[in-house]
Enzyme design. Structure first.
Site, PDB file in Angstrom:
ATOM      1  N   ASN A   1       0.858  -1.187   0.000  1.00  0.00           N
ATOM      2  CA  ASN A   1       0.000   0.000   0.000  1.00  0.00           C
ATOM      3  C   ASN A   1       0.898   1.242   0.000  1.00  0.00           C
ATOM      4  OD1 ASN A   1      -1.427   2.238   1.042  1.00  0.00           O
ATOM      5  ND2 ASN A   1      -3.092   0.870   1.608  1.00  0.00           N
TER       6      ASN A   1
ATOM      7  N   GLU B   1      -8.650   0.625  -2.843  1.00  0.00           N
ATOM      8  CA  GLU B   1      -9.562   0.658  -1.705  1.00  0.00           C
ATOM      9  C   GLU B   1     -10.395   1.926  -1.810  1.00  0.00           C
ATOM     10  OE1 GLU B   1      -6.861   0.900   1.513  1.00  0.00           O
ATOM     11  OE2 GLU B   1      -6.105  -1.108   1.235  1.00  0.00           O
TER      12      GLU B   1
ATOM     13  N   GLU C   1     -11.099  -9.122   2.921  1.00  0.00           N
ATOM     14  CA  GLU C   1      -9.835  -8.814   3.587  1.00  0.00           C
ATOM     15  C   GLU C   1     -10.168  -8.628   5.058  1.00  0.00           C
ATOM     16  OE1 GLU C   1      -7.334  -5.851   1.773  1.00  0.00           O
ATOM     17  OE2 GLU C   1      -6.325  -5.419   3.674  1.00  0.00           O
TER      18      GLU C   1
ATOM     19  N   HIS D   1      -3.891  -4.282   7.728  1.00  0.00           N
ATOM     20  CA  HIS D   1      -3.997  -3.138   8.634  1.00  0.00           C
ATOM     21  C   HIS D   1      -3.120  -3.329   9.865  1.00  0.00           C
ATOM     22  CE1 HIS D   1      -5.398   0.442  10.599  1.00  0.00           C
ATOM     23  NE2 HIS D   1      -5.923   0.782   9.444  1.00  0.00           N
ATOM     24  N   GLY D   2      -2.130  -2.473   9.948  1.00  0.00           N
ATOM     25  CA  GLY D   2      -1.254  -2.482  11.124  1.00  0.00           C
ATOM     26  C   GLY D   2      -0.236  -3.608  11.121  1.00  0.00           C
TER      27      GLY D   2
ATOM     28  N   ARG E   1      -9.258   8.078  -1.065  1.00  0.00           N
ATOM     29  CA  ARG E   1     -10.174   8.565  -0.030  1.00  0.00           C
ATOM     30  C   ARG E   1     -11.065   9.665  -0.595  1.00  0.00           C
ATOM     31  NH1 ARG E   1      -8.693   6.869   5.367  1.00  0.00           N
ATOM     32  NH2 ARG E   1     -10.430   8.185   5.983  1.00  0.00           N
TER      33      ARG E   1
ATOM     34  N   THR F   1      -6.870   6.673  10.063  1.00  0.00           N
ATOM     35  CA  THR F   1      -6.772   5.544   9.142  1.00  0.00           C
ATOM     36  C   THR F   1      -8.073   4.760   9.242  1.00  0.00           C
ATOM     37  OG1 THR F   1      -5.453   3.607   8.529  1.00  0.00           O
ATOM     38  CG2 THR F   1      -5.614   4.094  10.868  1.00  0.00           C
ATOM     39  N   THR F   2      -8.235   3.723   8.390  1.00  0.00           N
ATOM     40  CA  THR F   2      -9.504   2.986   8.361  1.00  0.00           C
ATOM     41  C   THR F   2      -9.764   2.297   9.700  1.00  0.00           C
ATOM     42  OG1 THR F   2      -8.930   2.543   6.065  1.00  0.00           O
ATOM     43  CG2 THR F   2     -10.845   1.380   6.962  1.00  0.00           C
TER      44      THR F   2
ATOM     45  N   GLY G   1       1.136  -1.373   4.341  1.00  0.00           N
ATOM     46  CA  GLY G   1       1.548  -0.053   3.895  1.00  0.00           C
ATOM     47  C   GLY G   1       2.452   0.671   4.866  1.00  0.00           C
TER      48      GLY G   1
ATOM     49  N   ARG H   1      -6.888  12.936   0.562  1.00  0.00           N
ATOM     50  CA  ARG H   1      -5.818  13.469   1.412  1.00  0.00           C
ATOM     51  C   ARG H   1      -4.424  12.979   1.007  1.00  0.00           C
ATOM     52  NH1 ARG H   1      -6.908  10.279   7.066  1.00  0.00           N
ATOM     53  NH2 ARG H   1      -8.944  11.233   6.856  1.00  0.00           N
ATOM     54  N   HIS H   2      -4.370  11.837   0.317  1.00  0.00           N
ATOM     55  CA  HIS H   2      -3.049  11.406  -0.173  1.00  0.00           C
ATOM     56  C   HIS H   2      -3.125  11.050  -1.675  1.00  0.00           C
ATOM     57  CE1 HIS H   2      -4.904   7.693   1.199  1.00  0.00           C
ATOM     58  NE2 HIS H   2      -4.513   7.820   2.459  1.00  0.00           N
TER      59      HIS H   2
ATOM     60  N   HIS I   1      -5.499   3.618  -1.595  1.00  0.00           N
ATOM     61  CA  HIS I   1      -6.797   4.006  -1.034  1.00  0.00           C
ATOM     62  C   HIS I   1      -7.148   5.385  -1.588  1.00  0.00           C
ATOM     63  CE1 HIS I   1      -9.436   4.309   2.864  1.00  0.00           C
ATOM     64  NE2 HIS I   1     -10.083   4.684   1.773  1.00  0.00           N
TER      65      HIS I   1
ATOM     66  N   ASP J   1      -0.010   4.527  -0.234  1.00  0.00           N
ATOM     67  CA  ASP J   1      -0.674   5.806   0.087  1.00  0.00           C
ATOM     68  C   ASP J   1       0.276   6.811   0.740  1.00  0.00           C
ATOM     69  OD1 ASP J   1      -2.974   4.556  -0.708  1.00  0.00           O
ATOM     70  OD2 ASP J   1      -3.748   4.257   1.321  1.00  0.00           O
ATOM     71  N   HIS J   2       1.140   6.290   1.636  1.00  0.00           N
ATOM     72  CA  HIS J   2       1.908   7.241   2.446  1.00  0.00           C
ATOM     73  C   HIS J   2       3.095   7.864   1.704  1.00  0.00           C
ATOM     74  CE1 HIS J   2      -0.864   6.727   5.541  1.00  0.00           C
ATOM     75  NE2 HIS J   2      -0.551   5.464   5.802  1.00  0.00           N
TER      76      HIS J   2
ATOM     77  N   ARG K   1       3.801  18.849   1.112  1.00  0.00           N
ATOM     78  CA  ARG K   1       4.336  20.034   0.433  1.00  0.00           C
ATOM     79  C   ARG K   1       3.511  20.458  -0.789  1.00  0.00           C
ATOM     80  NH1 ARG K   1       9.534  22.043   1.530  1.00  0.00           N
ATOM     81  NH2 ARG K   1       9.554  22.089   3.780  1.00  0.00           N
TER      82      ARG K   1
HETATM   83  N1  PXP Z   1      -5.819  -2.962   3.868  1.00  0.00           N
HETATM   84  C1  PXP Z   1      -6.803  -2.038   3.938  1.00  0.00           C
HETATM   85  C2  PXP Z   1      -8.160  -2.425   3.461  1.00  0.00           C
HETATM   86  C3  PXP Z   1      -6.546  -0.736   4.415  1.00  0.00           C
HETATM   87  O1  PXP Z   1      -7.550   0.172   4.460  1.00  0.00           O
HETATM   88  C4  PXP Z   1      -5.240  -0.399   4.794  1.00  0.00           C
HETATM   89  C5  PXP Z   1      -4.937   0.998   5.256  1.00  0.00           C
HETATM   90  O2  PXP Z   1      -5.139   1.887   4.204  1.00  0.00           O
HETATM   91  C6  PXP Z   1      -4.241  -1.381   4.690  1.00  0.00           C
HETATM   92  C7  PXP Z   1      -4.565  -2.661   4.257  1.00  0.00           C
HETATM   93  C8  PXP Z   1      -2.813  -1.110   5.036  1.00  0.00           C
HETATM   94  O3  PXP Z   1      -2.715  -0.823   6.398  1.00  0.00           O
HETATM   95  P1  PXP Z   1      -1.326  -0.359   6.991  1.00  0.00           P
HETATM   96  O4  PXP Z   1      -0.962   0.928   6.315  1.00  0.00           O
HETATM   97  O5  PXP Z   1      -1.617  -0.208   8.441  1.00  0.00           O
HETATM   98  O6  PXP Z   1      -0.328  -1.444   6.695  1.00  0.00           O
END
Ligand code: PXP
Length: 264
Positions: A6, A69, A150, A213-214, A44, A99-100, A235, A48-49, A42, A8-9, A17
């Site tokens: 992922n 996502e 998921e 997630h996490g 959103r 976050t989600t 991510g 935001r990203h 993702h 996104d970050h 910036r």
């Molecule tokens: N899977 C889903 C469905 C998510 O929404 C996210 C966070 O955007 C992730 C995985 C990745 O989570 P993390 O960034 O905590 O690894």
């Protein structure tokens, strides 16, 4: 086990910036080189990203399958339908969240999710639902016609952090988890059992099972021990590590953890 990265970050840093660097598209090429199997973004509602143009550029250039996502908001859905990724993962979304938080309520939004699922599948776009491990959510996911779920590993990951990292000594301590270690351990064990039971049920119903997630470099072992889970989407921990070691190395380290070694 497949790895979806992922990214996104990467865009979060760019948006700090509001310029063009770092470019998430560059991350896609690096992820491919490093052995990732899929790119996850993702989109959103508040952009935001990741922005619409990122989705289009990555879709056009990515040598990896693209999993987007998104919430069930009609304007986001319309855009993604036109963008035509390989897969969508429907997630819940609150404007204020960092976050989600929590899984999608498929039971409550049954008709809407069934309609979105049909629409995407008519275009040969795979549908996954990001859910908690409750049996009714898993059954509803099957009934709306999704091919995949998921499972949300956020509760497990938070408990693991509170027990096994220095998070409790930082300003980001999770207030509601300031409880005795013995209680944290019990809840952690329960969360693993719940993920395993959920994965078994989903697989039994004929759903493909991913988790995310996490997840990080320290908490994967119990998740990798659940045979029904065949894909992880990760991510934040990868992007965080990449700041110190570089993205290619951070992804390679994760790939080495989740893929069994192939003996020559
Ligand atoms: N899977 C889903 C469905 C998510 O929404 C996210 C966070 O955007 C992730 C995985 C990745 O989570 P993390 O960034 O905590 O690894």
């Amino acid at each position: 086990m497949l790895l979806g990265v992922n990214i996104d970050h990467i865009a979060t840093l760019r948006e700090a910036r509001k310029i063009n660097d770092p470019d998430p598209l560059e991350a896609v090429f690096i992820a491919k080189r490093a052995g990732a199997d899929q790119i996850t973004l993702h989109l959103r509602e508040d952009r935001r990203h990741i922005h619409d143009k990122d989705v289009l550029r990555i879709r056009d250039s990515s040598a990896l399958p693209l999993n987007i996502e998104c919430s069930i908001n009609p304007s986001v859905i319309d855009f993604i339908l036109k963008a035509s990724p390989h897969r969508i993962t429907l997630v819940p979304e609150n404007r204020q969240e960092i976050t989600t938080e929590g899984g999608l309520d498929v039971v409550q939004n049954f008709d809407k999710i069934a309609e979105i699922t049909r629409t995407f599948q008519q275009r040969y776009i795979e549908v996954s639902l990001f859910i908690d491990t409750q049996i009714d959510q898993i059954c509803a996911s099957k009934e709306v016609g999704a091919q995949r779920v998921e499972l949300h590993t956020g509760t497990y990951a938070n408990l693991h952090l509170m027990l096994n990292s220095n998070l409790p000594y930082t300003h980001n301590v999770i207030e509601e988890l300031k409880i005795p270690a013995s209680e944290l351990k019990t809840r952690l064990q329960d969360s693993i059992v719940s993920l395993h039971d959920g994965a078994k049920e989903a697989k039994w119903l004929g759903l493909e099972v991913a988790a995310g997630h996490g997840l990080n470099y320290n908490n994967l072992t119990p998740i990798l021990a659940i045979p029904e889970i065949t894909e992880l989407n990760i991510g934040q921990s990868i992007i965080a590590r990449s700041i110190f070691t570089g993205l290619e190395s951070a992804i390679k380290e994760m790939v080495a953890l989740i893929k069994p070694k192939i003996k020559a």
